[in-house]
Scaffold this active site. Sequence first.
Site, PDB file in Angstrom:
ATOM      1  CE  LYS A 196      31.494  27.257   2.109  1.00 21.97           C
ATOM      2  NZ  LYS A 196      30.735  28.500   2.130  1.00 21.97           N
ATOM      3  NE  ARG A 236      35.221  32.780  -0.420  1.00 16.95           N
ATOM      4  CZ  ARG A 236      35.775  31.781   0.242  1.00 16.95           C
ATOM      5  NH1 ARG A 236      35.248  30.577   0.208  1.00 16.95           N
ATOM      6  NH2 ARG A 236      36.866  31.977   0.957  1.00 16.95           N
TER       7      ARG A 236
END
Length: 258
Positions: A196, A236
């Site tokens: 991210k 994840r």
Amino acid sequence: MGVLNVTPDSFSDGGRYLDPDRAVARGLAMVAEGADVVDVGGESSRPGARPVEAAEERRRVLPVIEALAPVVRVSVDTVKAEVAEAAIEAGATLVNDISASLWPVAAAAGVGFVAMHMRGTPATMQDDPRYDDVADEVQAYVLDRARAATAAGVDEVWVDPGIGFGKTVEQNLTLLRRLPELAAAGYPVLVGTSRKSFLGRFVPGPDGRPAPVETRLAGSLATATWAMVNGAAMVRAHDVAATVQAAVLVGSTAPVPA
Ligand code: HH2
């Protein structure tokens, strides 16, 4: 949980697995690398992403789920009830819903549900996100959704603070720092930090701009490890092999019960 985006526009793997055969091959590779769950998504949720029609989303994910479900547990990453229902018919057993609203679908089908926190929608979520206390608000929100899911009869409910979904860099870090509070609330915690953009802020390139997505492995592993040590029961990740190594290491250093 390995990430498999069957989309043209996901922020890190968009376009790579739009072809179902390539997507299935990547899913099988993740299983070989040690993934327990493969999270199949047909609509990007990156900041500013355009919504996808349900028919198109179904067309993208269903053949991939059908092929993978006999081999590995499959979750479906969707905010649409009709896509979740079709995905469950195709073999998915976990509804990973970034809008935290599809628990009635999970309850009706007898599958698991992930309640993730997001502020607004992907189109608007990064427009000046503000909270009085980000961790308090995120915890209250996901626990409220989780309790609703439990009350509706869902047996397996996960909570996820939604790293990067309507949060500044500082707010993401606060959520990671205060993860033990969420983990203590009684629901298993899922955390997704993989690749991210906030990770790129810590390693700016020579031009001073955030590091590009392909250079965020170290940050992804550092934050996944942090999350696991601080109570996450699942992370994840795009880089499954490396993340599994980190998970094995964290598991091996856990205190032996007396
Ligand atoms: N992050 C993304 C998508 N789905 N689901 C959960 N439960 N937690 C997350 O942190 C999470 C999620 C965003 O990442 P990605 O799928 O790689 O990208 P895109 O949304 O662009 O497809």
